[in-house]
Scaffold this active site. Structure first.
Site, PDB file in Angstrom:
ATOM      1  N   TYR A   1     -11.941  -1.746 -10.514  1.00  0.00           N
ATOM      2  CA  TYR A   1     -11.928  -0.397  -9.930  1.00  0.00           C
ATOM      3  C   TYR A   1     -13.280  -0.162  -9.283  1.00  0.00           C
ATOM      4  O   TYR A   1     -14.291  -0.001  -9.960  1.00  0.00           O
ATOM      5  CB  TYR A   1     -11.630   0.636 -11.015  1.00  0.00           C
ATOM      6  CG  TYR A   1     -11.435   2.068 -10.536  1.00  0.00           C
ATOM      7  CD1 TYR A   1     -11.507   2.423  -9.190  1.00  0.00           C
ATOM      8  CD2 TYR A   1     -11.177   3.079 -11.455  1.00  0.00           C
ATOM      9  CE1 TYR A   1     -11.327   3.718  -8.772  1.00  0.00           C
ATOM     10  CE2 TYR A   1     -10.989   4.395 -11.052  1.00  0.00           C
ATOM     11  CZ  TYR A   1     -11.064   4.716  -9.706  1.00  0.00           C
ATOM     12  OH  TYR A   1     -10.888   6.018  -9.296  1.00  0.00           O
TER      13      TYR A   1
ATOM     14  N   LYS B   1      -8.947  -1.984  -6.891  1.00  0.00           N
ATOM     15  CA  LYS B   1      -8.698  -0.636  -6.374  1.00  0.00           C
ATOM     16  C   LYS B   1      -9.956  -0.227  -5.623  1.00  0.00           C
ATOM     17  O   LYS B   1     -11.004   0.016  -6.234  1.00  0.00           O
ATOM     18  CB  LYS B   1      -8.405   0.338  -7.511  1.00  0.00           C
ATOM     19  CG  LYS B   1      -8.151   1.779  -7.059  1.00  0.00           C
ATOM     20  CD  LYS B   1      -7.882   2.672  -8.266  1.00  0.00           C
ATOM     21  CE  LYS B   1      -7.476   4.075  -7.867  1.00  0.00           C
ATOM     22  NZ  LYS B   1      -8.547   4.861  -7.249  1.00  0.00           N
TER      23      LYS B   1
END
Length: 304
Positions: free
Chosen positions: A139, A167
């Site tokens: 992330y 992400k």
């Protein structure tokens, strides 16, 4: 270990928190929220991230949320559990719990507060990766963590079979493209900034994970469909309309408060955000959001 990457391609709700009226995690409300999205036919849920207020919850609360989600939609939706915490040991326990509950993958930011070296972040993530058999999704959100992922560290991480994606919530679509280029065609890249979903898709994103998706999943699924079908003019027009809605959500001073209030208008109760995130209390803001909710409904009908 053969990983089915197809189940990670598409629109993922960055799922909101769900509290009772006293501010405690409410497992029944979590289940109802998960069911709300499952009925919309989204691809999956990203649980415990920024929109889910995972950083503001205790370890036990985060586990309760995951348990409720998996009890409701296990096997029906792809569930990615964000397990990032300041403590590596806590992150590892959360990752192991996610595997025990049957999650499809885990994901993590770097630890926040301390300005960590790339080596510290590598070790932090590696402990989580090694602690389970689940795929791992990086992330990357430097505007909140203060950590800009160096390409040298990224290159090292993606050599591992378990590291299947990232992400990318930085505002640079060039950076997103570079992650895809270095990771390769079988490496998953999720677009993070909702306002530039079609730009991310155009330059290589395999799907999206977003916080505003939760009040308009139909619109983001339609954007995804337009991009897959190369209907660029339609995609551009819809993205422009979606961005006006996002501007409205941001204008009232509390994005998650606004999103939760709109869900409340639809009969989906999730409580208010946990402080220091603010609830929507101003009558003018509530009236504005009622109008915005109507605008979303009209737009959904328009694209059906």
């Amino acid at each position: 270990m053969k990983i089915d990457l197809e189940k990670f391609k598409g629109i993922f709700m960055a799922m909101y928190s769900a509290y009772d009226d006293d501010g405690n995690v409410d497992k029944e409300r979590v289940k109802k929220l998960a069911r709300y999205y499952a009925d919309k036919k989204v691809k999956g849920l990203y649980v415990g991230g920024s929109s889910g207020e995972g950083i503001l919850q205790s370890e036990e609360e985060r586990k309760q949320v995951v348990e409720a989600v998996m009890e409701e939609v296990k096997g029906e939706l792809t569930v990615i559990v964000h397990v990032g915490a300041n403590s590596t040991l806590e992150s590892v326990r959360l990752a192991q719990h996610a595997q025990k509950c049957g999650a499809d993958a885990v994901s993590s930011i770097p630890a926040v507060y301390y300005r960590l070296s790339p080596e510290s972040v590598r070790v932090h993530w590696q402990e989580m990766i090694d602690s389970t058999d689940l795929p791992f999704i990086i992330y990357h959100i430097p505007q909140t963590t203060g950590f800009n992922l160096p390409m040298t560290l990224f290159e090292e991480m993606v050599k591992q079979k378990k590291v299947i994606g990232i992400k990318c919530s930085s505002e640079s679509t060039f950076e997103l493209q570079q992650f895809k280029s270095v990771g390769g065609k079988d490496f998953l890249v999720f677009n993070g900034p909702d306002e530039q979903f079609i730009a991310g898709k155009a330059i290589g994103a395999d799907g999206g994970i977003g916080g505003t998706y939760g009040v308009m999943p139909e619109l983001f699924m339609k954007l995804d469909e337009y991009m897959k079908n190369q209907e660029l003019d339609k995609a551009r027009e819809l993205q422009n309309e979606v961005n006006e809605i996002i501007k409205g959500l941001l204008s009232v001073g509390s994005l998650y408060g606004a999103c939760k209030y709109i869900l409340h208008l639809r009969g989906v109760e999730t409580g208010v955000p946990r402080l220091p995130l603010l609830p929507i209390t101003d009558p003018k803001a509530k009236e504005f959001l009622k109008g915005l909710n109507n605008k979303i409904s009209v737009l959904i009908e328009k694209i059906r």
